[in-house]
Design an enzyme around this catalytic site. Structure first.
Site, PDB file in Angstrom:
ATOM      1  N   ARG A  59      25.331  45.169  42.539  1.00 10.20           N
ATOM      2  CA  ARG A  59      24.426  44.006  42.638  1.00 10.20           C
ATOM      3  C   ARG A  59      23.098  44.395  43.300  1.00 10.20           C
ATOM      4  O   ARG A  59      22.076  43.751  43.107  1.00 10.20           O
ATOM      5  CB  ARG A  59      25.095  42.842  43.382  1.00 10.20           C
ATOM      6  CG  ARG A  59      24.190  41.620  43.532  1.00 10.20           C
ATOM      7  CD  ARG A  59      24.932  40.294  43.740  1.00 10.20           C
ATOM      8  NE  ARG A  59      26.059  40.395  44.629  1.00 10.20           N
ATOM      9  CZ  ARG A  59      25.993  40.460  45.960  1.00 10.20           C
ATOM     10  NH1 ARG A  59      24.827  40.426  46.570  1.00 10.20           N
ATOM     11  NH2 ARG A  59      27.086  40.555  46.689  1.00 10.20           N
ATOM     12  N   TYR A 112       8.452  27.127  27.880  1.00 10.68           N
ATOM     13  CA  TYR A 112       9.805  27.098  27.301  1.00 10.68           C
ATOM     14  C   TYR A 112      10.605  25.935  27.918  1.00 10.68           C
ATOM     15  O   TYR A 112      10.491  25.672  29.115  1.00 10.68           O
ATOM     16  CB  TYR A 112      10.476  28.457  27.545  1.00 10.68           C
ATOM     17  CG  TYR A 112      11.928  28.472  27.196  1.00 10.68           C
ATOM     18  CD1 TYR A 112      12.374  28.101  25.926  1.00 10.68           C
ATOM     19  CD2 TYR A 112      12.874  28.853  28.136  1.00 10.68           C
ATOM     20  CE1 TYR A 112      13.719  28.111  25.614  1.00 10.68           C
ATOM     21  CE2 TYR A 112      14.226  28.871  27.830  1.00 10.68           C
ATOM     22  CZ  TYR A 112      14.642  28.492  26.563  1.00 10.68           C
ATOM     23  OH  TYR A 112      15.973  28.492  26.257  1.00 10.68           O
ATOM     24  N   ASP A 184       4.637  34.816  31.557  1.00  6.69           N
ATOM     25  CA  ASP A 184       5.815  35.025  30.719  1.00  6.69           C
ATOM     26  C   ASP A 184       5.319  35.705  29.442  1.00  6.69           C
ATOM     27  O   ASP A 184       4.649  35.093  28.618  1.00  6.69           O
ATOM     28  CB  ASP A 184       6.478  33.677  30.424  1.00  6.69           C
ATOM     29  CG  ASP A 184       7.762  33.823  29.618  1.00  6.69           C
ATOM     30  OD1 ASP A 184       7.877  34.813  28.879  1.00  6.69           O
ATOM     31  OD2 ASP A 184       8.625  32.936  29.717  1.00  6.69           O
ATOM     32  N   LYS A 209      14.930  38.863  23.727  1.00  7.57           N
ATOM     33  CA  LYS A 209      14.121  38.759  22.510  1.00  7.57           C
ATOM     34  C   LYS A 209      13.677  40.153  22.034  1.00  7.57           C
ATOM     35  O   LYS A 209      14.508  40.955  21.705  1.00  7.57           O
ATOM     36  CB  LYS A 209      12.945  37.817  22.792  1.00  7.57           C
ATOM     37  CG  LYS A 209      13.360  36.507  23.499  1.00  7.57           C
ATOM     38  CD  LYS A 209      14.201  35.638  22.605  1.00  7.57           C
ATOM     39  CE  LYS A 209      15.014  34.557  23.294  1.00  7.57           C
ATOM     40  NZ  LYS A 209      14.565  33.955  24.506  1.00  7.57           N
TER      41      LYS A 209
HETATM   42  N1  LCS Z   1      10.765  32.430  28.437  1.00  7.19           N
HETATM   43  C1  LCS Z   1      10.535  32.216  27.134  1.00  7.19           C
HETATM   44  C2  LCS Z   1       9.124  32.193  26.632  1.00  7.19           C
HETATM   45  C3  LCS Z   1      11.595  31.991  26.270  1.00  7.19           C
HETATM   46  O1  LCS Z   1      11.317  31.781  24.981  1.00  7.19           O
HETATM   47  C4  LCS Z   1      12.911  31.985  26.788  1.00  7.19           C
HETATM   48  C5  LCS Z   1      14.079  31.706  25.910  1.00  7.19           C
HETATM   49  C6  LCS Z   1      13.111  32.222  28.145  1.00  7.19           C
HETATM   50  C7  LCS Z   1      12.005  32.442  28.949  1.00  7.19           C
HETATM   51  C8  LCS Z   1      14.478  32.247  28.766  1.00  7.19           C
HETATM   52  O2  LCS Z   1      15.130  33.428  28.395  1.00  7.19           O
HETATM   53  P1  LCS Z   1      16.720  33.592  28.305  1.00  7.19           P
HETATM   54  O3  LCS Z   1      17.286  33.126  29.603  1.00  7.19           O
HETATM   55  O4  LCS Z   1      17.201  32.776  27.161  1.00  7.19           O
HETATM   56  O5  LCS Z   1      16.885  35.062  28.098  1.00  7.19           O
HETATM   57  N2  LCS Z   1      13.709  31.182  24.681  1.00  7.19           N
HETATM   58  C9  LCS Z   1      14.472  30.776  23.724  1.00  7.19           C
HETATM   59  C10 LCS Z   1      13.972  30.221  22.526  1.00  7.19           C
HETATM   60  O6  LCS Z   1      12.791  30.007  22.269  1.00  7.19           O
HETATM   61  N3  LCS Z   1      14.962  29.985  21.733  1.00  7.19           N
HETATM   62  O7  LCS Z   1      16.181  30.222  22.321  1.00  7.19           O
HETATM   63  C11 LCS Z   1      15.941  30.743  23.646  1.00  7.19           C
END
Ligand code: LCS
Length: 404
Positions: A59, A112, A184, A209
């Site tokens: 951790r 988001y 972001d 992503k």
């Molecule tokens: N920031 C952005 C711009 C995102 O698009 C997402 C997830 C996150 C943070 C959070 O990331 P995660 O915890 O899911 O790894 N975006 C998503 C979307 O547009 N469709 O499904 C998830």
């Protein structure tokens, strides 16, 4: 390890890993262990006090995860990087690190959906308030700053509207007011945009992503421009909130990163072909893509991004029913949230990723019922074009039938 001199396409393959220290293993070993034994009690004491470098407990740091963090640090031109079990863990860790009760966060008008959810919790439970504003000019940003504002939180391009925010303008204002800037960078990936080089303090990614790129991991990354501050976040926030990544998921990201440049180039060239088609289709109302010459924000895109990437949003003539009908008429393109995968994905933000945002705020973000987001994958562009054309054709048939 090697410095900034190597190109990104080389860094993604080599940075942060020395095979000689691992029996010549070409690929990074997975240190699938929760803890690390010490040679002596004294060594344990020195590791805990920080007088001796080395692993303690996964951790607090893990050698496989370390390779990923070093690679990301160099790719984003940062001074420290941390890997997390999700993009949201990276978002929440940096925002909680930067704020205390009574503080205020200035955000882009679109973010988001779950970041919006997090900000709502912070406001309700901890009195950490926020404003979502259009950051079109320095004056617009400056006007929204309050005495209690501590940071500016930016998405650019914004999910899912693809609106751009001029990072130079944000940094200029932030420097004048002593505010930290968090970007972001999920939609661009470190291959297309590096906000830290513009003067931003923290960059984060949903590594789920483009960084991973294969749709099989949930992960996050945070990179900062101050080593001491990043060490502090590791040893306080990350250690104590515990949102770490597993060694295996870190290994998948290390593997995925190696092809990030070639994938981003293909995502972009495919997106450009689909953009040209969508722009000319009579059933499409508006198309949003950073590197579109007709985009009023094209100059901003060119100043801070090296290419447009794989995401296109567009509005279809009609409303929610037409958008859903179009999506249901596709066969190759998958209806799914997430983005940046090999598979082309389509989603309806108003009812999916941004459904948690109250309607009034959602519309102010530009997320109408007819907005559709397309994450263009790595398939052959002609096959994708044929799928889009087939779906539009089905809509036209229904339109005619309805008219009869
Ligand atoms: N920031 C952005 C711009 C995102 O698009 C997402 C997830 C996150 C943070 C959070 O990331 P995660 O915890 O899911 O790894 N975006 C998503 C979307 O547009 N469709 O499904 C998830």
């Amino acid at each position: 390890m090697r410095g900034n001199k190597l190109h990104k396409d080389t860094l993604v393959i080599h940075e942060g890993y020395d095979d000689k220290a691992h029996h010549g293993s070409l690929t990074t070993p997975i240190y699938q262990t929760s803890t690390f034994s010490f040679e002596s009690a004294k060594q344990g004491e020195l590791r805990f006090s920080g007088e001796e470098a080395g692993p303690i407990y996964s951790r607090l740091g893990n050698p496989t995860v370390h390779v990923l963090e070093e690679r990301m640090k160099m790719l984003e031109n940062g001074k420290g990087a941390l890997a997390f079990g999700s993009g949201m863990a990276a978002v929440s860790t940096v925002l909680v690190h930067l704020t205390k009760s009574g503080d205020h966060i200035l955000c882009t008008r679109g973010i988001y959906g779950c970041t919006f959810g997090l900000l709502s919790i912070m406001e309700e439970k901890y009195n950490i308030t926020h404003d979502l504003i259009r950051m079109g000019t320095e004056e617009e940003i400056e006007k929204a700053i309050k005495p209690e504002t501590v940071c500016i939180y930016v998405e650019t391009p914004i999910n899912p509207t693809m609106e751009l925010v001029d990072l130079h303008a944000v940094v200029n204002v932030a420097k004048r007011h002593g505010l930290k800037v968090v970007v972001d960078n999920t939609f661009s990936s470190p291959y297309l945009q590096n906000p830290l080089t513009i003067g931003v303090d923290f960059v984060l990614h949903s590594a789920t992503k483009y960084i991973n790129g294969h749709g099989d991991v949930i992960a996050g990354l945070l990179v900062g421009n101050d080593k001491d501050e990043m060490d502090k976040i590791r040893m306080s926030a990350q250690k104590d909130y515990g949102g770490i990544i597993s060694p295996f998921d870190a290994w998948l990201l290390i593997r995925g990163l190696k092809t990030l440049p070639v994938r981003m180039e293909r995502h972009t060239s495919n997106a450009e072909k689909l953009l040209a088609y969508l722009k000319n289709h009579p059933l499409v109302e508006q198309v949003f893509y950073p590197f579109d010459e007709d985009n009023p924000q094209y100059e901003i895109a060119k100043r801070q991004m090296s290419a447009g990437g794989g995401l296109i949003s567009f509005t279809i003539k009609g409303g929610r029913d037409e958008a859903q009908h179009f999506m249901d008429s596709l066969s190759l393109i998958k209806i799914a949230v997430s983005l940046g995968d090999a598979e082309t994905l389509i989603q309806h933000p108003a009812t999916m990723t941004h459904s948690v945002v109250p309607e009034e705020k959602r519309l102010a973000m530009g997320i109408t019922d007819s907005l559709i987001r397309l994450s263009v994958g790595l398939e052959n562009a002609d096959d994708l074009l044929a799928d889009l054309a087939g779906a539009f054709e089905k809509m036209k048939v229904t339109e005619v039938n309805t008219n009869i």
